[in-house]
Design a protein around this motif. Structure first.
Motif, PDB file in Angstrom:
ATOM      1  N   LEU A  80      64.071  45.263  46.149  1.00  0.00           N
ATOM      2  CA  LEU A  80      63.759  46.095  47.691  1.00  0.00           C
ATOM      3  C   LEU A  80      65.458  47.113  46.802  1.00  0.00           C
ATOM      4  O   LEU A  80      66.450  46.383  46.754  1.00  0.00           O
ATOM      5  N   ALA A  81      65.253  48.870  47.624  1.00  0.00           N
ATOM      6  CA  ALA A  81      66.678  48.808  47.598  1.00  0.00           C
ATOM      7  C   ALA A  81      67.647  48.456  48.500  1.00  0.00           C
ATOM      8  O   ALA A  81      66.963  47.655  49.758  1.00  0.00           O
ATOM      9  N   PRO A  82      68.998  48.679  48.758  1.00  0.00           N
ATOM     10  CA  PRO A  82      69.551  48.285  49.889  1.00  0.00           C
ATOM     11  C   PRO A  82      68.995  48.865  51.270  1.00  0.00           C
ATOM     12  O   PRO A  82      69.074  48.033  52.206  1.00  0.00           O
ATOM     13  N   ILE A  83      68.650  49.677  51.754  1.00  0.00           N
ATOM     14  CA  ILE A  83      68.369  50.232  53.370  1.00  0.00           C
ATOM     15  C   ILE A  83      67.571  49.802  53.843  1.00  0.00           C
ATOM     16  O   ILE A  83      67.007  48.690  54.273  1.00  0.00           O
ATOM     17  N   GLN A  84      66.349  48.960  52.840  1.00  0.00           N
ATOM     18  CA  GLN A  84      65.128  48.010  52.804  1.00  0.00           C
ATOM     19  C   GLN A  84      65.717  46.453  53.016  1.00  0.00           C
ATOM     20  O   GLN A  84      65.596  45.990  54.095  1.00  0.00           O
ATOM     21  N   GLN A  85      66.801  46.155  51.855  1.00  0.00           N
ATOM     22  CA  GLN A  85      67.553  45.349  52.859  1.00  0.00           C
ATOM     23  C   GLN A  85      67.891  44.829  54.105  1.00  0.00           C
ATOM     24  O   GLN A  85      68.494  44.342  54.984  1.00  0.00           O
ATOM     25  N   ALA A  86      68.953  46.224  54.297  1.00  0.00           N
ATOM     26  CA  ALA A  86      68.841  46.190  55.113  1.00  0.00           C
ATOM     27  C   ALA A  86      68.382  46.094  56.782  1.00  0.00           C
ATOM     28  O   ALA A  86      68.742  45.320  58.039  1.00  0.00           O
ATOM     29  N   TRP A  87      66.665  46.298  57.119  1.00  0.00           N
ATOM     30  CA  TRP A  87      66.422  46.592  57.523  1.00  0.00           C
ATOM     31  C   TRP A  87      65.572  45.075  57.574  1.00  0.00           C
ATOM     32  O   TRP A  87      65.738  44.485  58.642  1.00  0.00           O
ATOM     33  N   VAL A  88      65.142  44.502  56.527  1.00  0.00           N
ATOM     34  CA  VAL A  88      65.321  42.865  56.798  1.00  0.00           C
ATOM     35  C   VAL A  88      66.231  41.886  57.424  1.00  0.00           C
ATOM     36  O   VAL A  88      65.801  40.974  57.758  1.00  0.00           O
ATOM     37  N   GLU A  89      67.311  42.551  56.753  1.00  0.00           N
ATOM     38  CA  GLU A  89      68.454  41.546  57.309  1.00  0.00           C
ATOM     39  C   GLU A  89      67.892  41.981  58.907  1.00  0.00           C
ATOM     40  O   GLU A  89      68.502  40.766  59.713  1.00  0.00           O
ATOM     41  N   HIS A  90      68.597  42.707  59.503  1.00  0.00           N
ATOM     42  CA  HIS A  90      68.286  42.802  60.200  1.00  0.00           C
ATOM     43  C   HIS A  90      66.653  42.426  61.424  1.00  0.00           C
ATOM     44  O   HIS A  90      66.400  43.080  62.657  1.00  0.00           O
ATOM     45  N   GLN A  91      65.904  42.330  60.859  1.00  0.00           N
ATOM     46  CA  GLN A  91      64.044  41.870  60.940  1.00  0.00           C
ATOM     47  C   GLN A  91      63.924  43.374  61.611  1.00  0.00           C
ATOM     48  O   GLN A  91      63.582  42.735  62.761  1.00  0.00           O
ATOM     49  N   VAL A  92      63.850  43.958  61.584  1.00  0.00           N
ATOM     50  CA  VAL A  92      63.779  45.590  62.530  1.00  0.00           C
ATOM     51  C   VAL A  92      62.080  45.496  63.043  1.00  0.00           C
ATOM     52  O   VAL A  92      62.156  45.723  64.336  1.00  0.00           O
ATOM     53  N   ALA A  93      61.128  45.482  61.264  1.00  0.00           N
ATOM     54  CA  ALA A  93      59.911  45.588  62.051  1.00  0.00           C
ATOM     55  C   ALA A  93      59.200  44.535  62.755  1.00  0.00           C
ATOM     56  O   ALA A  93      59.744  43.478  62.818  1.00  0.00           O
ATOM     57  N   GLN A  94      58.145  45.112  64.033  1.00  0.00           N
ATOM     58  CA  GLN A  94      57.872  44.779  64.800  1.00  0.00           C
ATOM     59  C   GLN A  94      56.292  45.043  63.812  1.00  0.00           C
ATOM     60  O   GLN A  94      55.798  44.493  63.632  1.00  0.00           O
ATOM     61  N   CYS A  95      54.983  45.884  65.117  1.00  0.00           N
ATOM     62  CA  CYS A  95      54.347  46.121  64.092  1.00  0.00           C
ATOM     63  C   CYS A  95      53.908  46.415  63.066  1.00  0.00           C
ATOM     64  O   CYS A  95      53.166  46.468  61.727  1.00  0.00           O
ATOM     65  N   GLY A  96      55.296  47.612  62.812  1.00  0.00           N
ATOM     66  CA  GLY A  96      55.947  47.778  61.322  1.00  0.00           C
ATOM     67  C   GLY A  96      55.026  49.428  60.901  1.00  0.00           C
ATOM     68  O   GLY A  96      55.745  50.137  59.888  1.00  0.00           O
ATOM     69  N   TYR A  97      54.478  49.679  61.615  1.00  0.00           N
ATOM     70  CA  TYR A  97      53.411  51.115  61.418  1.00  0.00           C
ATOM     71  C   TYR A  97      54.124  52.359  61.136  1.00  0.00           C
ATOM     72  O   TYR A  97      54.168  53.101  59.955  1.00  0.00           O
ATOM     73  N   CYS A  98      55.139  52.586  61.630  1.00  0.00           N
ATOM     74  CA  CYS A  98      56.216  53.136  61.940  1.00  0.00           C
ATOM     75  C   CYS A  98      57.490  53.493  60.495  1.00  0.00           C
ATOM     76  O   CYS A  98      58.003  54.511  61.212  1.00  0.00           O
ATOM     77  N   GLN A  99      57.190  52.498  60.610  1.00  0.00           N
ATOM     78  CA  GLN A  99      58.733  51.903  60.001  1.00  0.00           C
ATOM     79  C   GLN A  99      59.325  52.939  58.292  1.00  0.00           C
ATOM     80  O   GLN A  99      60.471  53.089  57.885  1.00  0.00           O
ATOM     81  N   PRO A 100      58.044  52.542  57.905  1.00  0.00           N
ATOM     82  CA  PRO A 100      58.112  53.620  56.281  1.00  0.00           C
ATOM     83  C   PRO A 100      58.873  54.949  56.568  1.00  0.00           C
ATOM     84  O   PRO A 100      60.248  55.238  55.923  1.00  0.00           O
ATOM     85  N   GLY A 101      58.165  55.368  57.443  1.00  0.00           N
ATOM     86  CA  GLY A 101      59.025  56.445  58.563  1.00  0.00           C
ATOM     87  C   GLY A 101      60.504  56.256  58.613  1.00  0.00           C
ATOM     88  O   GLY A 101      60.947  57.643  58.208  1.00  0.00           O
ATOM     89  N   GLN A 102      60.979  55.526  59.324  1.00  0.00           N
ATOM     90  CA  GLN A 102      61.534  55.429  59.455  1.00  0.00           C
ATOM     91  C   GLN A 102      63.251  55.548  58.733  1.00  0.00           C
ATOM     92  O   GLN A 102      64.051  56.370  59.043  1.00  0.00           O
ATOM     93  N   ILE A 103      62.689  54.554  57.324  1.00  0.00           N
ATOM     94  CA  ILE A 103      63.674  53.942  56.623  1.00  0.00           C
ATOM     95  C   ILE A 103      63.639  55.098  55.825  1.00  0.00           C
ATOM     96  O   ILE A 103      64.978  55.615  55.159  1.00  0.00           O
TER      97      ILE A 103
END
Lengths: 154, 750
Positions: A80-103
């Motif tokens: 994982l890239a650091p930004i993805q690690q941050a996303w995992v740490e904060h358990q951001v995604a729900q359905c997750g469909y928009c998250q690649p664009g958000q990241i």
């Protein structure tokens, strides 16, 4: 038509009008970049071209001048890239469909502005819709990614 | 107000008849199908090529433990919490388990759906009524209702998926004892292995084949005090996939030799297609084929974009819609429903006095709403000589299988449905239209897999909408209390339409979903009547996150605010005074949200509104703060207190509460679907927007666990949002807005 995608030269067919989004998804099979609206109103298709965030549904392949980075080029489940690690740490995604664009939108922000204020985050992320309402966690993950890059450590 | 002369008799008859109907439905299920059939354990649908399926929820092969979570993962975290139910009892290594959705199957029926359908207020269900609800689980079982909806997944799975883990654990221990001769009482289980007294670890995959030959023993579930996974936040099993773009949504399915297609159906919903000319589309590069679907067309192209461009180019003559052409005429048809006898009076307490001076009266309106999932509707299908395979995100895989089979003339057994991740569901993917259309396109090109992706406009304009509705309220306050409250609600019926689509008939009797959120709230009101009037309207309507609660909570909680104002009372204190005598957990969420939000103290230029709804078994109170920003309104902060009873994953519950609130606020502030010329006027996010990061309030959540019964969490955050916001706008501006979206009346910060 040839493009550089995630560091690799790729052939994307002969239709110059084909939007980058569909070249990535349907020609190259890089389905991490999502189709949401087709009119640059939701940000799900955001990718980087030479580091700048663009809506890939609005860029014809003939107009791509630069290296394309998609979510697949940011990091992988094993690395994982650091930004993805941050996303995992904060358990951001729900359905997750928009998250690649958000990241990718957030990655572009942090690349140009390593320590963004809330107002900077607001301005940068206003074009990225999330119907699950993960916004508070997106904001927290961006702050976390910024802190990680500043050396606050994991 | 019409009042029948035989009210006392009718009241007695109503309760008796209703109880009778519910009880006989349960019994009839047993009689009609044979009690043996109702008690029969559904067959295990898993037949792995390698490894062993110890029960329908658990596969063990050389790679380790795979848990089948037969519910749609649409963001609500089922693939984490339901997997943890199995892992907790199995003593599996949670970080190492794999999770799959599995096939459509009777074994995965949702047994919690019926209790939610009982025509009583959920907060007041008696033990006998709950027992009847449990007996009625034979109906979803016999009907193979594998459905993700009604905020029921955790409630349904709580016992059976723990039992799946526990019986597998004990069976694996027996296998280890038989192999090693060890005393079973001396065996431990830990991190996916049986541990012998000497410390030797026998990993489950080594024991699985032997365990499969052993009859599962009776087991006792662990006391929650022993839990190591449940009750605390777990890392979501879908998180890494979702932040790396490797999660496969329906739209991401790729198959060798696959073609890309889209559909363009009559925008006058349900109307015919009179004629079409494919020539302009076929003249475009990359357009391969135009397929006649009867009420629309499909276009196959080199890419999805070529297909969509082609679909726009086809010249089509559409026939008229089977409903009035404009929103004004549609609302007139809804209003006309008030003139007919009500379908239900599920709340009918005391006597409603005739109108008098000083009564408070109000009429409210809400619009149709689209689900607008981030992932537009889509499905992929492959028709071969004697079979059909379908890939899609669906909340109802068995129904999808059966409807696709019917559409292409196959037996359901010849149809396979693969359920992917859902890029949002919110009830939209409880429908099967998108899968059936893909099956029909595939049927026209046998041997070739085809992915059918809708444009955003197609998605926005071909939804099963949250109904538009009108409500008329009249109330009277005396001595700081509500003395009488009469409500009448008119809207098209989601229950009747959806049952018609699913089963071909509209169920008779009172439609609970139509009035939920209004008739079933725990308020002490001595004279209280809620009547539901069903409007006969062919605009497609469906399940939209929280269903009837989404509109009725706005009506009811706006009017409670109006009554509080008329009584000169503080709106939160007024609610507490009426709720406390009826339902303690509901009073506690109101008290909690008052404390969290600093209720009663507002910074200059800001104001707060409160609303409360008991829905899906969970009381939720929400306070929303708004601020005047140069004449525009900003939603600055929000506080949520909820009590879903025992909480299995507090982080997921919190996320769902925030999600439900944001979904409700987005609709209340901004969204509406309107009709002109028989067609939906909106087509994309630029004219059907939602809150975004910069307009989303800061949100704080408090979770109480005093509720003695487990409630849902996916939907209950939505119902109070609209009223809390409207009540806050009233507190800020003095303007009582009775029609949604609020942006028709006030300006929000964009």
């Amino acid at each position: 038509m040839r493009l550089t995608v995630n560091g690799t030269p790729r052939e994307v067919g002969d239709d110059p009008d084909l939007p980058l989004l569909w070249a990535l998804r349907d020609v190259l099979g890089l389905t991490g970049t999502k189709f949401g609206c087709g009119v640059a109103a939701c940000g799900a298709c955001t990718v980087l071209i030479d580091g700048a965030a663009v809506r890939s549904c609005q860029v014809a392949v003939a107009d791509v001048r630069g290296a394309v980075t998609t979510i697949e080029g940011v990091g992988t489940p094993e690395a994982l890239a650091p930004i993805q690690q941050a996303w995992v740490e904060h358990q951001v995604a729900q359905c997750g469909y928009c998250q690649p664009g958000q990241i990718l939108q957030a990655a572009a922000l942090l690349a140009s502005n390593p320590n963004p204020t809330d107002a900077d985050i607001d301005a940068a992320m206003a074009g990225n819709l999330c119907r699950c309402g993960t916004y508070p966690k997106i904001r927290a993950a961006i702050r976390r990614a910024a802190a990680m890059a500043q050396g606050a450590g994991p | 107000m019409t009042r029948s002369a035989n009210r006392p008799a009718r009241r007695l008859g109503r309760y008796t008849r209703r109880g009778f109907l519910v009880a006989t439905a349960a019994v009839a299920g047993g009689v009609a199908f044979g009690v043996w059939k109702a008690r029969e354990v559904p067959p295990n649908p898993l037949a792995p090529e390698e490894g062993v399926a110890l029960n329908p929820w658990l596969l063990i092969d050389a790679l380790g433990v795979t848990v089948v979570v037969p519910r749609a993962e649409m963001g609500q975290g089922v693939r984490t919490t339901l997997a943890a139910l199995v892992a907790e009892e199995l003593d599996a290594d949670f970080a190492a388990i794999r999770v799959i959705h599995g096939p459509p199957a009777q074994a995965y029926y949702n047994g919690a759906l019926m209790e939610a359908g009982l025509p009583y207020p959920a907060y007041a269900l008696t033990e006998r009524q709950r027992w009847i609800g449990r007996q009625m689980a034979v109906l979803p079982k016999l009907l193979s209702l594998q459905v993700t909806g009604g905020s029921t997944s955790t409630v349904d799975a709580f016992e059976k998926m723990r039992l799946a883990g526990a019986t597998a654990r004990e069976t694996l221990k027996r296998a280890a004892a038989a192999r090693t001769g060890a005393d079973i009482a001396q065996l431990l289980t830990e991190a996916g292995a049986v541990v012998l007294p000497d410390g030797t670890r026998l990993p489950y995959p080594e024991l699985a084949a032997e365990a499969a030959a052993i009859a599962p023993p009776e087991v006792t579930l662990r006391d929650p005090g022993q839990w190591r996974l449940l009750g605390r936040p777990l890392p979501r099993t879908d998180m890494v996939e979702k932040v790396t773009g490797t999660a496969t949504f329906g739209a991401d399915v790729m198959l060798p030799g696959m073609k890309f297609a889209t559909v363009r159906m009559n925008p006058r919903l349900g109307g015919p297609m009179l004629s079409f000319d494919p020539a302009p589309a076929l003249a475009l590069g990359g357009v391969e084929r135009v397929i006649d679907l009867g009420t629309g067309i499909a276009v196959v192209g080199a890419t999805t974009w070529h297909a969509m461009r082609g679909a726009e180019a086809v010249a089509v003559d559409w026939g008229p819609a089977p409903y009035p052409e404009t929103s004004a005429e549609i609302f007139a048809a809804i209003a006309a429903a008030f003139d007919a006898a009500p379908n239900s009076t599920l709340r009918d307490d005391g006597e409603i006095p005739p109108p008098a001076a000083g009564d408070v009266s109000a009429e409210y309106r809400v619009p149709f709403l689209a689900h607008a999932t981030m992932e537009p509707m889509n499905a992929t299908a492959l028709r071969t000589a004697d079979a059909l395979e379908v890939w899609c995100g669906t909340q109802a895989p068995v129904v999808t299988r059966d409807k696709c089979a019917e559409a292409v003339g196959l037996d359901p057994a010849a149809v396979t449905v693969h359920t992917t991740y859902l890029g949002g569901g919110f009830g939209r993917r409880a429908e099967f239209d998108f899968a059936v259309l893909a099956a029909r396109v595939a049927d026209a090109m046998p041997g070739t897999p085809v992915k059918v992706t809708w444009s955003r406009a197609e998605d926005m304009r071909h939804d099963f909408y949250r109904p538009a509705a009108i409500a008329r309220f009249r109330g009277r306050v005396a001595g700081g209390r509500i003395a009488a409250l009469e409500a009448a609600i008119a809207a098209p019926s989601v229950t009747r339409q959806s049952m018609g689509r699913l089963a071909g008939f509209a169920p008779p009797g009172p439609d609970k979903g139509h009035v939920e959120g209004a008739f079933d709230q725990p308020y002490a009101i001595p004279n209280w009547r809620v009547a539901g009037h069903l409007a006969d309207l062919a605009v497609p309507v469906g399940f939209w996150r929280s269903v009837g609660n989404s509109m009725n909570a706005f009506f009811h909680e706006s009017f409670i605010d109006e009554l509080a104002h008329a009584a000169g009372a503080d709106p939160l204190r007024f609610r507490l005074d009426h709720v406390r005598p009826v339902h303690a957990p509901s009073a506690r969420v109101l008290e909690a949200v008052a404390e969290m939000s600093g209720w009663g103290e507002d910074a200059p230029g800001t104001a707060k509104g409160v609303a409360f709804t008991h829905s899906f078994g969970t009381p939720v109170a929400e306070v929303v703060e708004v601020a005047d920003e140069g004449g525009s309104i900003r939603i600055t902060r929000a506080w949520i207190a909820c009590d879903p009873g025992r909480v299995l994953d507090p982080a997921i519950v919190e996320a769902q509460m925030v999600s439900g609130l944001v979904y409700g606020l987005s609709a209340a502030a901004m969204q509406e679907i309107t009709f002109a010329g028989g067609e939906v006027a909106q087509e994309n996010f630029w004219d059907h927007d939602a809150l975004r990061l910069h307009t989303c309030p800061k949100v704080e959540v408090r979770i109480l666990q005093d509720n003695p019964h487990m409630g849902g969490v996916g939907e209950p955050g939505t119902p109070p949002a609209a009223a809390a916001l409207a009540n806050a706008v009233f507190a800020l501006t003095g303007q009582r807005i009775r029609e949604l979206p609020l942006r028709r009346s006030v300006r929000f910060v964009a």
